[in-house]
Design a protein around this motif. Sequence first.
Motif, PDB file in Angstrom:
ATOM      1  N   GLY A  48       2.175   2.410  -3.130  1.00  0.00           N
ATOM      2  CA  GLY A  48       1.215   2.919  -4.110  1.00  0.00           C
ATOM      3  C   GLY A  48       0.377   1.859  -4.805  1.00  0.00           C
ATOM      4  O   GLY A  48      -0.250   2.129  -5.826  1.00  0.00           O
ATOM      5  N   MET A  49       0.346   0.663  -4.239  1.00  0.00           N
ATOM      6  CA  MET A  49      -0.455  -0.407  -4.872  1.00  0.00           C
ATOM      7  C   MET A  49      -1.818  -0.523  -4.196  1.00  0.00           C
ATOM      8  O   MET A  49      -1.999  -0.148  -3.045  1.00  0.00           O
ATOM      9  N   GLU A  50      -2.771  -1.073  -4.934  1.00  0.00           N
ATOM     10  CA  GLU A  50      -4.075  -1.404  -4.345  1.00  0.00           C
ATOM     11  C   GLU A  50      -4.047  -2.867  -3.953  1.00  0.00           C
ATOM     12  O   GLU A  50      -3.861  -3.743  -4.791  1.00  0.00           O
ATOM     13  N   VAL A  51      -4.217  -3.116  -2.661  1.00  0.00           N
ATOM     14  CA  VAL A  51      -4.050  -4.463  -2.150  1.00  0.00           C
ATOM     15  C   VAL A  51      -5.385  -5.013  -1.654  1.00  0.00           C
ATOM     16  O   VAL A  51      -5.984  -4.477  -0.733  1.00  0.00           O
ATOM     17  N   VAL A  52      -5.836  -6.066  -2.281  1.00  0.00           N
ATOM     18  CA  VAL A  52      -7.045  -6.746  -1.823  1.00  0.00           C
ATOM     19  C   VAL A  52      -6.583  -7.866  -0.900  1.00  0.00           C
ATOM     20  O   VAL A  52      -5.814  -8.742  -1.313  1.00  0.00           O
ATOM     21  N   TYR A  53      -7.023  -7.822   0.351  1.00  0.00           N
ATOM     22  CA  TYR A  53      -6.623  -8.857   1.288  1.00  0.00           C
ATOM     23  C   TYR A  53      -7.822  -9.769   1.554  1.00  0.00           C
ATOM     24  O   TYR A  53      -8.902  -9.294   1.889  1.00  0.00           O
ATOM     25  N   ARG A  58       0.847  -1.198   0.000  1.00  0.00           N
ATOM     26  CA  ARG A  58       0.000   0.000   0.000  1.00  0.00           C
ATOM     27  C   ARG A  58       0.879   1.243   0.000  1.00  0.00           C
ATOM     28  O   ARG A  58       0.649   2.179  -0.765  1.00  0.00           O
ATOM     29  N   GLY A 108      -1.107   6.949  -2.764  1.00  0.00           N
ATOM     30  CA  GLY A 108      -1.961   6.454  -3.845  1.00  0.00           C
ATOM     31  C   GLY A 108      -2.290   4.980  -3.694  1.00  0.00           C
ATOM     32  O   GLY A 108      -3.020   4.417  -4.490  1.00  0.00           O
ATOM     33  N   GLY A 109      -1.769   4.356  -2.652  1.00  0.00           N
ATOM     34  CA  GLY A 109      -2.060   2.934  -2.415  1.00  0.00           C
ATOM     35  C   GLY A 109      -3.296   2.759  -1.553  1.00  0.00           C
ATOM     36  O   GLY A 109      -3.806   3.721  -0.976  1.00  0.00           O
ATOM     37  N   ALA A 110      -3.769   1.525  -1.466  1.00  0.00           N
ATOM     38  CA  ALA A 110      -4.953   1.264  -0.656  1.00  0.00           C
ATOM     39  C   ALA A 110      -4.960  -0.182  -0.201  1.00  0.00           C
ATOM     40  O   ALA A 110      -4.487  -1.068  -0.917  1.00  0.00           O
ATOM     41  N   ILE A 111      -5.484  -0.404   0.994  1.00  0.00           N
ATOM     42  CA  ILE A 111      -5.773  -1.774   1.414  1.00  0.00           C
ATOM     43  C   ILE A 111      -7.269  -1.948   1.304  1.00  0.00           C
ATOM     44  O   ILE A 111      -8.047  -1.228   1.944  1.00  0.00           O
ATOM     45  N   LEU A 112      -7.676  -2.849   0.432  1.00  0.00           N
ATOM     46  CA  LEU A 112      -9.096  -3.060   0.184  1.00  0.00           C
ATOM     47  C   LEU A 112      -9.501  -4.300   0.980  1.00  0.00           C
ATOM     48  O   LEU A 112      -9.265  -5.421   0.548  1.00  0.00           O
ATOM     49  N   GLY A 129     -10.657   1.368  -4.763  1.00  0.00           N
ATOM     50  CA  GLY A 129     -10.056   2.421  -3.952  1.00  0.00           C
ATOM     51  C   GLY A 129     -10.627   3.769  -4.380  1.00  0.00           C
ATOM     52  O   GLY A 129     -11.065   3.916  -5.521  1.00  0.00           O
ATOM     53  N   ARG A 165      -9.021   6.481  -4.840  1.00  0.00           N
ATOM     54  CA  ARG A 165      -8.077   7.056  -5.807  1.00  0.00           C
ATOM     55  C   ARG A 165      -8.087   8.581  -5.898  1.00  0.00           C
ATOM     56  O   ARG A 165      -7.770   9.147  -6.937  1.00  0.00           O
TER      57      ARG A 165
END
Lengths: 131, 327
Positions: free
Chosen positions: A32-37, A29, B96-100, B121, B123
């Motif tokens: 800058g990544m989108e992380v689906v956990y 994260r 710009g990152g996210a934990i979904l 996200g 964004r």
Amino acid sequence: MERPIRVLIAKPGLDGHDRGAKVLARAMRDAGMEVVYTGLRQTPQQIVEAAIQEDVDVIGLSCLSGAHNHLFPEVTRLLKEQNATDILVIGGGIIPEEDIPSLKAAGISEIFTPGTPTSVAIDYIKEHVTK
Amino acid sequence: MTTSSTHNQTSWAQRILDGDRRSLAQVISLLENQEQEGFNILKELYPHTGQAHIIGLTGPPGAGKSSLVDRMIQEIRTRGHKVAVVAVDPTSPFTGGAILGDRIRMQRWASDPGVYIRSMGTRGSLGGLAQAVYATVQLLDAAGYPYVLVETVGVGQSEVDIVQVADTVVVVSVPGLGDDVQVSKAGIMEIGDIFAVNKADLPGSQRVIIELESMLDLGSHGNWRPPVIPTVATTNQGVSQLVTAIQDHYAFLKENNLLMEKRLTRQKESVLQRLTERIRKDITELWTKEHGSQIWQDLAAKRIDPYTLEEQLYLNWKGGNTVDKKD
């Protein structure tokens, strides 16, 4: 628009040790990544289905139970079945050196063993995901 | 993604209509990234939209929205329908990152072919996000999901925009967040068609219910008085009543010809937002092409103020002559 890399972090199998997976998710994260956990105790089928629905670029598998030789290749087999081999698969956890060649042969791109700095895995992803 | 090179658009749309989840997922990415190709596919599928009941869920972090959505999926599946979920989580404004993480609570449905779950996200771009969510919802509608749930964290105006892509808005409250002044001041309270008081087994829940009821008694709601429904997501208590209330609200909208009206407002808003965004891009691109990026440096160094700059950009775009000169 610069699109972020999307990663699914999953724990296949029955061990409940998710500290490593969570630390890595946080580091990704912050990179800058989108992380689906997806949480603990996932079947390979659940992981692959989630990865497809989420349209991720990367699947990160974490396994500390010793069942990686069965679970990791099952994920890549299902991806093949779904025509989704363009999704990069990497693995981590307590994985003996001698198991790595056969895992790679089964389509796991890279294995990160204990002690690997998170930045190494992140750099690897950035290098290997081409959009 | 090598979309255009390997497939033509007809086959994308057709594959989505045929229920191919991979194609659906990939086109959602195109829409999320605001790529024109995604909108071209959506254009083709547009005649298939308008069938789904779109339900928005919002509420404070930790209210149990994801757990409630998980139970709602269960209830809707039990009633024999397919369901899609769009779960929005915040993007870090710094990286710009996210934990979904919403999916964790719903992951048991991953292998059910009647359930599609997508995490998103925020964004950073607020109006843009509402548009991305709206476009995604339309795609899921066209793909044949009769129920589309949109879950978002209830903080701020942008979130209000997002849930308003919905036909029915469920506001999720929990005990322990403050007194009745909180209930009356929070803007999010004004958009609820249904109020769920989750964690209703905790002390203080009765008070929240009473406060919500009295707030609702004071307001004017036309012919729909929003119901307040106690739920406990962990034990499934109240979930069936909640889903029934959601269906009742949809029937109410239809019977009173409010659904078309609501949807038209949304469609107009979508056209205007996209148009605004396009013109904004045009204006800044034209200026940058003619004058470079010097203006932003001027702005930073206070050589120009933002108000004069806006006027200059606009006049430059309009060609100067067509606007009446100020005296």
